[in-house]
Design an enzyme around this catalytic site. Structure first.
Site, PDB file in Angstrom:
ATOM      1  N   HIS A 102       1.890   4.714  -2.866  1.00  0.00           N
ATOM      2  CA  HIS A 102       2.071   6.163  -2.746  1.00  0.00           C
ATOM      3  C   HIS A 102       3.429   6.587  -3.292  1.00  0.00           C
ATOM      4  O   HIS A 102       3.553   7.639  -3.935  1.00  0.00           O
ATOM      5  CB  HIS A 102       1.937   6.599  -1.290  1.00  0.00           C
ATOM      6  CG  HIS A 102       0.570   6.421  -0.713  1.00  0.00           C
ATOM      7  ND1 HIS A 102      -0.579   6.802  -1.380  1.00  0.00           N
ATOM      8  CD2 HIS A 102       0.160   5.920   0.485  1.00  0.00           C
ATOM      9  CE1 HIS A 102      -1.635   6.533  -0.632  1.00  0.00           C
ATOM     10  NE2 HIS A 102      -1.214   5.984   0.505  1.00  0.00           N
ATOM     11  N   HIS A 110       0.830  -1.209   0.000  1.00  0.00           N
ATOM     12  CA  HIS A 110       0.000   0.000   0.000  1.00  0.00           C
ATOM     13  C   HIS A 110       0.865   1.260   0.000  1.00  0.00           C
ATOM     14  O   HIS A 110       0.665   2.171  -0.818  1.00  0.00           O
ATOM     15  CB  HIS A 110      -0.912  -0.015   1.224  1.00  0.00           C
ATOM     16  CG  HIS A 110      -1.753   1.211   1.378  1.00  0.00           C
ATOM     17  ND1 HIS A 110      -3.086   1.260   1.009  1.00  0.00           N
ATOM     18  CD2 HIS A 110      -1.469   2.448   1.884  1.00  0.00           C
ATOM     19  CE1 HIS A 110      -3.564   2.472   1.252  1.00  0.00           C
ATOM     20  NE2 HIS A 110      -2.609   3.211   1.794  1.00  0.00           N
ATOM     21  N   GLU A 111       1.835   1.326   0.905  1.00  0.00           N
ATOM     22  CA  GLU A 111       2.665   2.526   1.014  1.00  0.00           C
ATOM     23  C   GLU A 111       3.516   2.733  -0.234  1.00  0.00           C
ATOM     24  O   GLU A 111       3.716   3.868  -0.691  1.00  0.00           O
ATOM     25  CB  GLU A 111       3.538   2.455   2.263  1.00  0.00           C
ATOM     26  CG  GLU A 111       2.768   2.418   3.579  1.00  0.00           C
ATOM     27  CD  GLU A 111       1.806   3.577   3.754  1.00  0.00           C
ATOM     28  OE1 GLU A 111       2.006   4.635   3.139  1.00  0.00           O
ATOM     29  OE2 GLU A 111       0.822   3.415   4.500  1.00  0.00           O
TER      30      GLU A 111
END
Length: 278
Positions: A195, A191-192
């Site tokens: 980004h 998920h990170e």
């Protein structure tokens, strides 16, 4: 003798009740804030005319893992767990044509750095490689139930403050086999890193109108997902259901299984614009 046995029984009962009274940790999936206005504008331009932006067919990202623990939690993350984390990343990004090669792992004991509150000290000391290369910091004491946080890409100069603070912080116990219940399969890092590639949350804007996450094939979604529901529709007036299985939602790890085709293209476009060769 009976008094001793009674005391032992009472102590056992007290300990059992005390443990039962300890609340389960309430985790926050992500601490990454809203993207900057110029990055949102770039994303909207990429959606409007995707052919105008370069994107490599495949990417292989040189990757560095840094485990930072407090003295009390020394040894709580193993190299085997990091290898499993890398495997999870490659499984999740592989269908998008993106892979990761682990160049090195290092282990540091520092009570302050392990909290995530000393990035201006920790990251310049530990980070490796260029802006095109990924640094992930697994921190044993990331506070407040936070699972992870990362920096969006931007135009930087080597050695600048923005360059040095690049990379993702992940709660160490959110790696595969960790103790972060419901978040210990490896999904937080994936998920990170989304980004890091320039992807937004699928509920970007928290509204059922507008541009959402500026990706063409993710339906509008107004709220983050909790847990792993069978289905969810936070915008019934808009086409499509919520992206509960998408890595850029807030679901449990077990719920994650996809990036969309347009997200894959977007990640490669952002990488080409902001990171490749830098």
């Amino acid at each position: 003798m009976f008094g001793t046995l009674r005391s032992v029984a009472l102590c056992a009962l007290w300990a059992s009740n005390a443990l039962a009274a300890v609340p389960a940790v309430k985790y926050t999936r992500c601490g990454t804030g809203p993207p900057a206005a110029d990055l949102v504008a770039t994303a909207q331009s990429m959606r409007a005319d995707p052919q105008a932006f370069a994107a490599a067919a495949t990417l292989n990202i040189r990757t560095y893992f840094h485990v930072v623990t407090s003295a009390a939690k020394r040894g709580s993350v193993t190299q085997a767990q990091l290898d499993n984390q890398l495997a999870y990343m490659n499984r999740s990004y592989g269908p998008s044509g993106i892979g990761f090669t682990l160049i090195s792992s290092d282990f540091t004991v520092n009570d302050n750095w392990a909290t995530g509150n000393y990035d201006t000290q920790m990251k310049p000391a530990l980070r490796k490689g260029t802006y095109a290369e990924l640094n992930v910091y697994f921190l044993s004491d990331l506070g407040g139930g936070l699972l992870g946080v990362c920096n969006f890409p931007q135009n930087v100069s080597p050695g600048s403050a923005a360059f040095n603070r690049d990379g993702c912080n992940v709660l160490a116990q959110a790696v595969p086999g960790g103790t972060a219940a419901n978040y210990n399969l490896g999904g937080t890092a994936t998920h990170e890193i989304g980004h890091w590639f320039g992807l937004f949350h699928v509920f970007q804007g928290s509204a059922c109108s507008g541009n959402g996450d500026s990706v063409s094939d993710t339906p509008l979604q107004s709220t983050p997902t909790e847990g792993c529901p069978a289905s969810k529709d936070s915008c019934p007036s808009a086409a499509g259901l919520d992206s509960i299985n998408n890595y850029m939602d807030y679901s449990y790890d077990v719920c994650y299984n996809q990036f969309t085709a347009a997200q894959a293209t977007r990640a490669k476009q952002m990488y080409s614009m902001y990171r490749a060769g830098k």
